[in-house]
Scaffold this motif. Structure first.
Motif, short mmCIF file in Angstrom:
data_model
loop_
_atom_site.label_atom_id
_atom_site.label_comp_id
_atom_site.label_asym_id
_atom_site.label_seq_id
_atom_site.Cartn_x
_atom_site.Cartn_y
_atom_site.Cartn_z
N GLU A 7 0.84 -1.19 0.00
CA GLU A 7 0.00 0.00 0.00
C GLU A 7 0.88 1.25 0.00
O GLU A 7 0.60 2.21 -0.72
N PHE A 8 1.96 1.21 0.76
CA PHE A 8 2.89 2.34 0.83
C PHE A 8 3.55 2.57 -0.51
O PHE A 8 3.67 3.71 -0.99
N GLY A 52 2.40 1.78 -3.39
CA GLY A 52 1.39 2.33 -4.29
C GLY A 52 1.19 3.82 -4.08
O GLY A 52 1.11 4.58 -5.04
N ARG A 53 1.18 4.23 -2.80
CA ARG A 53 1.00 5.65 -2.49
C ARG A 53 2.17 6.48 -3.01
O ARG A 53 2.01 7.58 -3.51
N GLU A 54 3.38 5.93 -2.86
CA GLU A 54 4.57 6.64 -3.32
C GLU A 54 4.54 6.82 -4.83
O GLU A 54 4.90 7.88 -5.34
N ALA A 86 2.05 7.03 -6.70
CA ALA A 86 1.00 7.95 -7.15
C ALA A 86 1.45 9.40 -7.07
O ALA A 86 2.51 9.69 -6.56
N GLU A 144 7.63 3.36 8.49
CA GLU A 144 6.40 3.77 7.83
C GLU A 144 6.10 2.85 6.65
O GLU A 144 4.97 2.41 6.46
N GLU A 197 2.87 5.69 11.56
CA GLU A 197 2.14 6.53 10.62
C GLU A 197 2.72 7.93 10.69
O GLU A 197 3.00 8.43 11.78
N ARG A 224 2.20 11.85 10.06
CA ARG A 224 1.16 12.86 9.85
C ARG A 224 1.82 14.21 9.62
O ARG A 224 2.41 14.78 10.54
#
Lengths: 127, 127
Positions: free
Chosen positions: A120-121, A123-125, A127, B68, B74, B76
């Motif tokens: 998931e991380f 994928g976020r990177e 994007a 992370e 997490e 923030r």
DNA sequence: TTCGGCAGTTACCTACAGGTGCGTACTTCA
DNA sequence: TGAAGTACGCACCTGTAGGTAACTGCCGAA
């Protein structure tokens, strides 16, 4: 947030805290592995080397010496020719096992979550 | 010899065993320390740096990113100027705490024995 | 008689973990 | 006007963990 109880039991920020030193000892690539296979009943140099595929003779000897120097394994040299040496857990070494059980169980149970978080991380990177 | 139960639960000789990878992750010098102080309620970059004396800014950032990326903490970012960033344990990261408790307890209880064994071993070598 | 297994030791090499130091862009306080 | 704090990124350097290869001495088997 839930603060687990262990937070008050050690102060890892103190460089003198034994946890620093112990993590150095067992935090390397081979120590825990060797402890594990010795506990499984593999006692001789050659057998250990075959069982822990990938370890070099040098690291095997070096790690066993370190474990011996810290009282976790005992080295028994039968003084025969050809050489016969056996490595066994000391009571101290054996007592470390149960302390590691929860950690290994956590890894088994949660490793999937870690992989998911990693994907998931990533994928976020991207994007 | 007593064989603890954990010996059958993992096969660390298998290079694909997640334990290899997880030990790489948490077996370094700073990861567990940072997890600990974040659990203690220290959340900001500067505060973490001051609390974990000895860590460089580079390793702090690098280790936090790794934690992370693996879903243990997490990040923030409040997107303010001057920057305000907070790090918190995820549920996954918090669940690791109890798994480590026995290990830290073992270190506390047995570190004296390790030191004694070390001294005894050094004496034997010198002789 | 040469080869493989036993349990190492030594010398040498590489890769990476980790440290140092500088730059960024902005704000608040003295 | 400038120093300090906020949270970094990047380039460079070193120490050491760990790998490779070659050697020892002895034995039993082919």
């Amino acid at each position: 947030m839930i603060v687990p109880d262990w937070v008050d039991k050690v102060d890892p920020c103190d460089a003198n805290c034994p946890s620093r030193e112990m993590l150095d000892l067992i935090g390397d690539r081979w120590s825990l592995l060797l402890l594990l296979v010795i506990a499984q009943g593999v006692h001789r140099n050659g057998a250990l080397k075959r069982r822990v595929g990938g370890i070099s003779q040098k690291m095997l000897t070096q790690t066993l010496r370190a474990l011996e120097a810290n009282g976790l394994v005992e080295r028994r040299d039968f003084m025969t020719v050809p050489p016969h040496v056996e490595y066994h857990l000391t009571p101290l070494g054996a007592s470390l096992g149960p302390a590691l059980t929860p950690l290994f169980e956590w890894i088994e149970m949660r490793f999937g979550d870690v992989l998911a978080a990693r994907a998931e991380f990533a994928g976020r990177e991207a994007a």
